[in-house]
Every structure is written in C-alpha cells, then in structure tokens.
Design a protein around this motif. Structure first.
Motif, PDB file in Angstrom:
ATOM      1  N   GLU A  14      36.025  20.326  70.030  1.00 15.02           N
ATOM      2  CA  GLU A  14      37.429  20.663  69.820  1.00 15.02           C
ATOM      3  C   GLU A  14      37.658  22.167  69.904  1.00 15.02           C
ATOM      4  O   GLU A  14      38.649  22.623  70.487  1.00 15.02           O
ATOM      5  N   ALA A  15      36.750  22.953  69.328  1.00 12.02           N
ATOM      6  CA  ALA A  15      36.876  24.408  69.394  1.00 12.02           C
ATOM      7  C   ALA A  15      36.791  24.885  70.844  1.00 12.02           C
ATOM      8  O   ALA A  15      37.540  25.767  71.261  1.00 12.02           O
ATOM      9  N   LEU A  16      35.906  24.286  71.615  1.00 15.85           N
ATOM     10  CA  LEU A  16      35.756  24.644  73.023  1.00 15.85           C
ATOM     11  C   LEU A  16      37.008  24.275  73.816  1.00 15.85           C
ATOM     12  O   LEU A  16      37.531  25.085  74.583  1.00 15.85           O
ATOM     13  N   LEU A  17      37.517  23.070  73.609  1.00 15.09           N
ATOM     14  CA  LEU A  17      38.705  22.618  74.336  1.00 15.09           C
ATOM     15  C   LEU A  17      39.959  23.388  73.927  1.00 15.09           C
ATOM     16  O   LEU A  17      40.875  23.559  74.736  1.00 15.09           O
ATOM     17  N   ALA A  18      40.005  23.864  72.695  1.00 12.42           N
ATOM     18  CA  ALA A  18      41.168  24.627  72.237  1.00 12.42           C
ATOM     19  C   ALA A  18      41.325  25.916  73.047  1.00 12.42           C
ATOM     20  O   ALA A  18      42.450  26.417  73.195  1.00 12.42           O
ATOM     21  N   LEU A  19      40.241  26.427  73.604  1.00 11.78           N
ATOM     22  CA  LEU A  19      40.323  27.640  74.429  1.00 11.78           C
ATOM     23  C   LEU A  19      41.127  27.422  75.709  1.00 11.78           C
ATOM     24  O   LEU A  19      41.641  28.367  76.282  1.00 11.78           O
ATOM     25  N   THR A  20      41.219  26.167  76.158  1.00  5.91           N
ATOM     26  CA  THR A  20      41.931  25.886  77.406  1.00  5.91           C
ATOM     27  C   THR A  20      43.445  25.936  77.231  1.00  5.91           C
ATOM     28  O   THR A  20      44.162  26.130  78.204  1.00  5.91           O
ATOM     29  N   GLY A  21      43.922  25.703  76.006  1.00  7.55           N
ATOM     30  CA  GLY A  21      45.357  25.670  75.759  1.00  7.55           C
ATOM     31  C   GLY A  21      46.012  24.385  76.236  1.00  7.55           C
ATOM     32  O   GLY A  21      47.224  24.253  76.195  1.00  7.55           O
ATOM     33  N   CYS A  22      45.216  23.442  76.704  1.00  7.42           N
ATOM     34  CA  CYS A  22      45.740  22.162  77.200  1.00  7.42           C
ATOM     35  C   CYS A  22      45.572  21.094  76.130  1.00  7.42           C
ATOM     36  O   CYS A  22      44.703  21.187  75.268  1.00  7.42           O
ATOM     37  N   GLY A  23      46.380  20.059  76.231  1.00  7.13           N
ATOM     38  CA  GLY A  23      46.271  18.945  75.304  1.00  7.13           C
ATOM     39  C   GLY A  23      45.096  18.049  75.655  1.00  7.13           C
ATOM     40  O   GLY A  23      44.722  17.913  76.816  1.00  7.13           O
ATOM     41  N   PHE A  24      44.515  17.442  74.651  1.00  8.26           N
ATOM     42  CA  PHE A  24      43.404  16.511  74.849  1.00  8.26           C
ATOM     43  C   PHE A  24      43.352  15.562  73.665  1.00  8.26           C
ATOM     44  O   PHE A  24      43.949  15.816  72.620  1.00  8.26           O
ATOM     45  N   LYS A  25      42.650  14.459  73.841  1.00  5.13           N
ATOM     46  CA  LYS A  25      42.466  13.516  72.732  1.00  5.13           C
ATOM     47  C   LYS A  25      41.139  12.800  72.906  1.00  5.13           C
ATOM     48  O   LYS A  25      40.560  12.758  73.996  1.00  5.13           O
ATOM     49  N   PHE A  26      40.668  12.245  71.807  1.00  5.01           N
ATOM     50  CA  PHE A  26      39.432  11.478  71.781  1.00  5.01           C
ATOM     51  C   PHE A  26      39.780  10.008  71.593  1.00  5.01           C
ATOM     52  O   PHE A  26      40.580   9.670  70.727  1.00  5.01           O
ATOM     53  N   VAL A  27      39.183   9.149  72.421  1.00  7.24           N
ATOM     54  CA  VAL A  27      39.441   7.718  72.357  1.00  7.24           C
ATOM     55  C   VAL A  27      38.105   6.990  72.251  1.00  7.24           C
ATOM     56  O   VAL A  27      37.189   7.268  73.042  1.00  7.24           O
ATOM     57  N   ALA A  28      37.996   6.085  71.293  1.00  3.53           N
ATOM     58  CA  ALA A  28      36.762   5.307  71.140  1.00  3.53           C
ATOM     59  C   ALA A  28      36.444   4.597  72.453  1.00  3.53           C
ATOM     60  O   ALA A  28      37.329   4.044  73.106  1.00  3.53           O
ATOM     61  N   ALA A  29      35.184   4.649  72.856  1.00  2.00           N
ATOM     62  CA  ALA A  29      34.768   4.064  74.127  1.00  2.00           C
ATOM     63  C   ALA A  29      33.285   3.713  74.050  1.00  2.00           C
ATOM     64  O   ALA A  29      32.641   3.918  73.013  1.00  2.00           O
ATOM     65  N   GLU A  30      32.752   3.183  75.142  1.00  2.00           N
ATOM     66  CA  GLU A  30      31.331   2.870  75.215  1.00  2.00           C
ATOM     67  C   GLU A  30      30.732   3.507  76.452  1.00  2.00           C
ATOM     68  O   GLU A  30      31.350   3.535  77.511  1.00  2.00           O
ATOM     69  N   HIS A  31      29.525   4.022  76.289  1.00  2.00           N
ATOM     70  CA  HIS A  31      28.751   4.618  77.374  1.00  2.00           C
ATOM     71  C   HIS A  31      27.317   4.156  77.172  1.00  2.00           C
ATOM     72  O   HIS A  31      26.821   4.137  76.041  1.00  2.00           O
ATOM     73  N   SER A  32      26.634   3.802  78.249  1.00  2.00           N
ATOM     74  CA  SER A  32      25.289   3.239  78.131  1.00  2.00           C
ATOM     75  C   SER A  32      24.283   4.196  77.490  1.00  2.00           C
ATOM     76  O   SER A  32      23.317   3.768  76.877  1.00  2.00           O
ATOM     77  N   ALA A  33      24.512   5.502  77.575  1.00  2.00           N
ATOM     78  CA  ALA A  33      23.573   6.472  77.010  1.00  2.00           C
ATOM     79  C   ALA A  33      23.929   6.878  75.576  1.00  2.00           C
ATOM     80  O   ALA A  33      23.161   7.573  74.924  1.00  2.00           O
ATOM     81  N   LEU A  34      25.082   6.419  75.097  1.00  2.00           N
ATOM     82  CA  LEU A  34      25.549   6.836  73.778  1.00  2.00           C
ATOM     83  C   LEU A  34      25.563   5.680  72.787  1.00  2.00           C
ATOM     84  O   LEU A  34      25.704   4.519  73.164  1.00  2.00           O
ATOM     85  N   HIS A  35      25.421   6.025  71.524  1.00  2.00           N
ATOM     86  CA  HIS A  35      25.332   5.060  70.435  1.00  2.00           C
ATOM     87  C   HIS A  35      26.636   4.270  70.303  1.00  2.00           C
ATOM     88  O   HIS A  35      27.706   4.872  70.222  1.00  2.00           O
ATOM     89  N   PRO A  36      26.536   2.941  70.270  1.00  2.00           N
ATOM     90  CA  PRO A  36      27.757   2.146  70.064  1.00  2.00           C
ATOM     91  C   PRO A  36      28.384   2.487  68.705  1.00  2.00           C
ATOM     92  O   PRO A  36      27.696   2.583  67.707  1.00  2.00           O
ATOM     93  N   GLY A  37      29.675   2.706  68.687  1.00  3.77           N
ATOM     94  CA  GLY A  37      30.361   3.041  67.452  1.00  3.77           C
ATOM     95  C   GLY A  37      30.405   4.531  67.164  1.00  3.77           C
ATOM     96  O   GLY A  37      31.114   4.955  66.256  1.00  3.77           O
ATOM     97  N   GLN A  38      29.637   5.331  67.902  1.00  6.61           N
ATOM     98  CA  GLN A  38      29.658   6.784  67.725  1.00  6.61           C
ATOM     99  C   GLN A  38      29.823   7.443  69.088  1.00  6.61           C
ATOM    100  O   GLN A  38      29.063   8.315  69.475  1.00  6.61           O
ATOM    101  N   CYS A  39      30.828   6.981  69.817  1.00  5.90           N
ATOM    102  CA  CYS A  39      31.055   7.433  71.185  1.00  5.90           C
ATOM    103  C   CYS A  39      32.556   7.516  71.443  1.00  5.90           C
ATOM    104  O   CYS A  39      33.312   6.665  70.992  1.00  5.90           O
ATOM    105  N   ALA A  40      32.955   8.550  72.162  1.00 10.36           N
ATOM    106  CA  ALA A  40      34.366   8.699  72.501  1.00 10.36           C
ATOM    107  C   ALA A  40      34.503   9.316  73.888  1.00 10.36           C
ATOM    108  O   ALA A  40      33.685  10.137  74.302  1.00 10.36           O
ATOM    109  N   GLU A  41      35.550   8.894  74.583  1.00  8.73           N
ATOM    110  CA  GLU A  41      35.961   9.549  75.824  1.00  8.73           C
ATOM    111  C   GLU A  41      36.867  10.703  75.442  1.00  8.73           C
ATOM    112  O   GLU A  41      37.634  10.603  74.492  1.00  8.73           O
ATOM    113  N   ILE A  42      36.796  11.763  76.201  1.00 14.75           N
ATOM    114  CA  ILE A  42      37.705  12.884  76.006  1.00 14.75           C
ATOM    115  C   ILE A  42      38.716  12.812  77.143  1.00 14.75           C
ATOM    116  O   ILE A  42      38.340  12.830  78.317  1.00 14.75           O
TER     117      ILE A  42
END
Length: 167
Positions: A121-149
C-alpha cells in the motif's frame, strides 16, 4: 526503490534463466521460453515471474541462518507470444522471518499478510492512482491469504499473498 529500502528491503538482481520445475511450480499456466543452449540444467527456461529468483535468494539466505529476509527485484519477465518473446518490466518482493529487526522495544513476531499489505500500500500510494485488494486464488499463493491488486478500472496490476505451503 528508495521506499522499499527505507522499509527494510534489499534489492536483489537474479538471473533471467530459471529452473523449469520451479517456474512450472510457481506459474503452471504460463508459456515460457525454453533456451536452446542453457548454461545448466537448472537454468533452462526464461522466467515468467520474478518470484523464481527471489525464492531462490531467500532460500540461500535462510540456509545461512538469516532469520529476517526482505528482498525486492525490478526486472523483466519473458512470455512466449506466438511469433516472438514478449518482455514486460515487473516489480516483485518477498519477506520472511521476524516482522521487525531485532530490538528491545518491540516483541518478536513473524511477519504476516497484513505487514506485507502495508508495504505494498505504501508503494502504491506513491503512484497517486486508486487501487484495491480483492480476495483471489493463485497457484503459488496460500489459499485464504491471497489477493489480486486492481487499479481504478479493475485491471489486475499485481498479486499479494503468502507463499503456498508446498512452495
């Protein structure tokens, strides 16, 4: 890069050539570029994600008794695209171990999803653009602890999560 360094990360520079088994474990659906004359068997394909090199660098540090590792890399990923190879610039990070450097004023605890989310979030705040985190699944990431940006137009701009226990 300065913000990440200020937050305790160190820049890593890893090879663009990776082991096809690690590449497949992290991104099984990606079409990767095979090298005709690889340097070695464990460097036989071009990376489609920077995570391959960062995971190897983290493993190297952990094997040398480093209890707290914070790495980031800015580099290219390579995607097989029909008539050629597509090169895309990416930024990736990895953190493990204690949430804080050893000190007397803070109790020791392991880093968690929300610590990493705060860094992103601190890194993305430098862009000045809007963003959000949405729960998602990725094969390399832990189920339940993963989000798309996602950006303001709901385009995926990245992933956030804990590594899958199998990795």
């Amino acid at each position: 890069k300065d913000l990440l360094v200020d937050r305790g990360y160190q820049e890593a520079i890893t090879y663009s050539f990776v082991d096809k088994d690690i590449q497949h474990a992290i991104a099984p659906n990606d079409l990767f570029v095979r090298l005709q004359n690889p340097i070695s068997a464990d460097m036989s394909v071009m990376r489609t994600t920077l995570w391959c090199g960062l995971i190897n660098a983290a493993r190297y540090n952990v094997n040398r008794q480093q209890q707290r590792v914070r790495l980031f890399e800015s580099g290219l990923r390579f995607i097989e695209a029909g008539d050629g190879t597509l090169q895309q610039k990416r930024l990736a990070g990895l953190a493990l171990g204690n949430a804080y450097a050893e000190q007397w004023g803070e109790a020791t605890r392991q880093i968690d999803f929300f610590d990493i989310k705060a860094d992103v979030e601190a890194l993305l705040a430098l862009t000045g653009c809007g963003f959000k985190f949405v729960a998602a699944e990725h094969s390399a990431l832990h189920p339940g602890q993963c989000a798309e940006i996602l950006d303001a137009e709901n385009n995926r701009i990245g992933w956030l999560g804990m590594l899958h226990p199998n990795l």
